[in-house]
Design a protein around this motif. Structure first.
Motif, PDB file in Angstrom:
ATOM      1  N   ASP A   1       0.842  -1.189   0.000  1.00 10.59           N
ATOM      2  CA  ASP A   1       0.000   0.000   0.000  1.00 10.59           C
ATOM      3  C   ASP A   1       0.879   1.241   0.000  1.00 10.59           C
ATOM      4  O   ASP A   1       1.943   1.262   0.645  1.00 10.59           O
ATOM      5  N   TYR A   2       0.430   2.285  -0.688  1.00 10.05           N
ATOM      6  CA  TYR A   2       1.166   3.538  -0.728  1.00 10.05           C
ATOM      7  C   TYR A   2       1.218   4.137   0.682  1.00 10.05           C
ATOM      8  O   TYR A   2       0.247   4.102   1.424  1.00 10.05           O
ATOM      9  N   GLY A   3       2.377   4.664   1.037  1.00 13.32           N
ATOM     10  CA  GLY A   3       2.537   5.355   2.313  1.00 13.32           C
ATOM     11  C   GLY A   3       3.156   4.517   3.411  1.00 13.32           C
ATOM     12  O   GLY A   3       3.555   5.060   4.444  1.00 13.32           O
ATOM     13  N   VAL A   4       3.247   3.218   3.230  1.00 10.35           N
ATOM     14  CA  VAL A   4       3.862   2.378   4.258  1.00 10.35           C
ATOM     15  C   VAL A   4       5.354   2.251   3.983  1.00 10.35           C
ATOM     16  O   VAL A   4       5.805   2.415   2.848  1.00 10.35           O
ATOM     17  N   SER A   5       6.112   1.976   5.016  1.00 11.92           N
ATOM     18  CA  SER A   5       7.549   1.747   4.861  1.00 11.92           C
ATOM     19  C   SER A   5       7.762   0.353   4.269  1.00 11.92           C
ATOM     20  O   SER A   5       7.395  -0.651   4.890  1.00 11.92           O
ATOM     21  N   ILE A   6       8.335   0.311   3.086  1.00 10.92           N
ATOM     22  CA  ILE A   6       8.564  -0.972   2.418  1.00 10.92           C
ATOM     23  C   ILE A   6       9.502  -1.842   3.246  1.00 10.92           C
ATOM     24  O   ILE A   6       9.294  -3.047   3.376  1.00 10.92           O
ATOM     25  N   ALA A   7      10.523  -1.227   3.830  1.00 10.75           N
ATOM     26  CA  ALA A   7      11.472  -1.989   4.656  1.00 10.75           C
ATOM     27  C   ALA A   7      10.765  -2.618   5.861  1.00 10.75           C
ATOM     28  O   ALA A   7      11.015  -3.780   6.202  1.00 10.75           O
ATOM     29  N   ASP A   8       9.868  -1.853   6.492  1.00 15.67           N
ATOM     30  CA  ASP A   8       9.137  -2.385   7.651  1.00 15.67           C
ATOM     31  C   ASP A   8       8.175  -3.495   7.243  1.00 15.67           C
ATOM     32  O   ASP A   8       8.048  -4.510   7.933  1.00 15.67           O
ATOM     33  N   VAL A   9       7.482  -3.299   6.113  1.00 12.85           N
ATOM     34  CA  VAL A   9       6.548  -4.328   5.649  1.00 12.85           C
ATOM     35  C   VAL A   9       7.315  -5.604   5.307  1.00 12.85           C
ATOM     36  O   VAL A   9       6.904  -6.697   5.689  1.00 12.85           O
ATOM     37  N   ALA A  10       8.444  -5.464   4.613  1.00 10.12           N
ATOM     38  CA  ALA A  10       9.253  -6.638   4.249  1.00 10.12           C
ATOM     39  C   ALA A  10       9.731  -7.378   5.502  1.00 10.12           C
ATOM     40  O   ALA A  10       9.684  -8.607   5.557  1.00 10.12           O
ATOM     41  N   ARG A  11      10.186  -6.630   6.503  1.00  9.16           N
ATOM     42  CA  ARG A  11      10.634  -7.255   7.759  1.00  9.16           C
ATOM     43  C   ARG A  11       9.484  -7.993   8.436  1.00  9.16           C
ATOM     44  O   ARG A  11       9.631  -9.140   8.873  1.00  9.16           O
ATOM     45  N   ASP A  12       8.301  -7.348   8.497  1.00  9.34           N
ATOM     46  CA  ASP A  12       7.142  -7.975   9.135  1.00  9.34           C
ATOM     47  C   ASP A  12       6.675  -9.211   8.373  1.00  9.34           C
ATOM     48  O   ASP A  12       6.277 -10.217   8.976  1.00  9.34           O
ATOM     49  N   VAL A  13       6.733  -9.148   7.037  1.00 12.18           N
ATOM     50  CA  VAL A  13       6.361 -10.312   6.224  1.00 12.18           C
ATOM     51  C   VAL A  13       7.319 -11.458   6.510  1.00 12.18           C
ATOM     52  O   VAL A  13       6.887 -12.603   6.728  1.00 12.18           O
ATOM     53  N   ARG A  14       8.626 -11.174   6.526  1.00 15.39           N
ATOM     54  CA  ARG A  14       9.614 -12.232   6.822  1.00 15.39           C
ATOM     55  C   ARG A  14       9.338 -12.880   8.174  1.00 15.39           C
ATOM     56  O   ARG A  14       9.315 -14.103   8.298  1.00 15.39           O
ATOM     57  N   GLU A  15       9.154 -12.043   9.191  1.00 13.65           N
ATOM     58  CA  GLU A  15       8.933 -12.571  10.540  1.00 13.65           C
ATOM     59  C   GLU A  15       7.669 -13.433  10.593  1.00 13.65           C
ATOM     60  O   GLU A  15       7.678 -14.527  11.163  1.00 13.65           O
ATOM     61  N   ASN A  16       6.587 -12.945   9.991  1.00 12.27           N
ATOM     62  CA  ASN A  16       5.320 -13.679  10.043  1.00 12.27           C
ATOM     63  C   ASN A  16       5.396 -14.986   9.254  1.00 12.27           C
ATOM     64  O   ASN A  16       4.916 -16.025   9.708  1.00 12.27           O
ATOM     65  N   VAL A  17       6.013 -14.938   8.077  1.00  6.44           N
ATOM     66  CA  VAL A  17       6.127 -16.135   7.241  1.00  6.44           C
ATOM     67  C   VAL A  17       7.027 -17.175   7.910  1.00  6.44           C
ATOM     68  O   VAL A  17       6.673 -18.354   7.992  1.00  6.44           O
ATOM     69  N   ILE A  18       8.187 -16.748   8.401  1.00  7.43           N
ATOM     70  CA  ILE A  18       9.101 -17.684   9.066  1.00  7.43           C
ATOM     71  C   ILE A  18       8.431 -18.336  10.263  1.00  7.43           C
ATOM     72  O   ILE A  18       8.481 -19.549  10.446  1.00  7.43           O
ATOM     73  N   SER A  19       7.770 -17.532  11.083  1.00  6.63           N
ATOM     74  CA  SER A  19       7.102 -18.059  12.270  1.00  6.63           C
ATOM     75  C   SER A  19       6.033 -19.083  11.902  1.00  6.63           C
ATOM     76  O   SER A  19       5.983 -20.178  12.468  1.00  6.63           O
ATOM     77  N   ALA A  20       5.185 -18.753  10.931  1.00  4.58           N
ATOM     78  CA  ALA A  20       4.088 -19.656  10.557  1.00  4.58           C
ATOM     79  C   ALA A  20       4.612 -20.941   9.933  1.00  4.58           C
ATOM     80  O   ALA A  20       4.166 -22.037  10.299  1.00  4.58           O
ATOM     81  N   VAL A  21       5.553 -20.836   9.005  1.00  2.00           N
ATOM     82  CA  VAL A  21       6.055 -22.028   8.313  1.00  2.00           C
ATOM     83  C   VAL A  21       6.805 -22.942   9.292  1.00  2.00           C
ATOM     84  O   VAL A  21       6.589 -24.154   9.305  1.00  2.00           O
TER      85      VAL A  21
END
Length: 165
Positions: free
Chosen positions: A112-132
């Protein structure tokens, strides 16, 4: 029966294993079948598609992720979702390589426009790693993220309109 007689009687809960003779201990170990942890009896394999679904759902849960996949794959996916019996969009934008004990993932996201791409990428990594790792027991060695687009507030989604009202 006295306490001493009860403790020295084989097969009773009060029997002290330290007081067993070598012959009794040998018989005990021979009569155990299948020995060891039941989890070690056999092999479990996990298909790439299973890991892709888990990762896709986990990535979509992150605030700031608008969609998964490139524009073209999202367009075709939207059409495919409307066809009865069509493949689910859960794995769109996710590619997994699964080994016996490890997995590596490649994700393509739209933020989404306006969000920090670096923060979103970090959060995606953390959530994906944890779930998998939690659901499969596999070690996630890497999660590569490609940001293919930014969803602007005034842009319409690329999904075609439904003919049904």
């Amino acid at each position: 029966m006295s306490d001493t007689a009860q403790r020295n009687r084989p097969g009773t809960p009060a029997n002290d294993p330290v007081g067993e003779t070598a012959e009794q201990a040998k018989k005990t170990s021979v009569t155990r079948r299948g020995g060891g942890d039941p989890a070690g009896r056999g092999r479990t394999t996990i298909a790439d598609g299973v890991v892709e679904k888990i990762a896709g759902l986990a990535a979509r849960d992150v605030v700031g992720v608008h969609a998964m996949g490139s524009g073209l794959s999202r367009t075709f996916g939207a059409v495919r979702d409307r066809v009865p019996g069509g493949k689910s969009a859960v794995t769109r934008g996710v590619k997994a390589e699964v080994g016996e004990v490890q997995t590596a993932l490649d994700l393509e996201i739209v933020v989404d426009y306006g969000v920090s791409i670096a923060d979103v990428a970090r959060d995606v990594r953390e959530n994906v790693i944890s779930a998998v790792e939690r659901m499969t027991g596999l070690e996630v060695v890497e999660v590569n993220i490609a940001v293919s687009d930014v969803k602007l507030p005034d842009e319409e989604d690329e999904e075609p309109e439904s003919r049904l009202q």
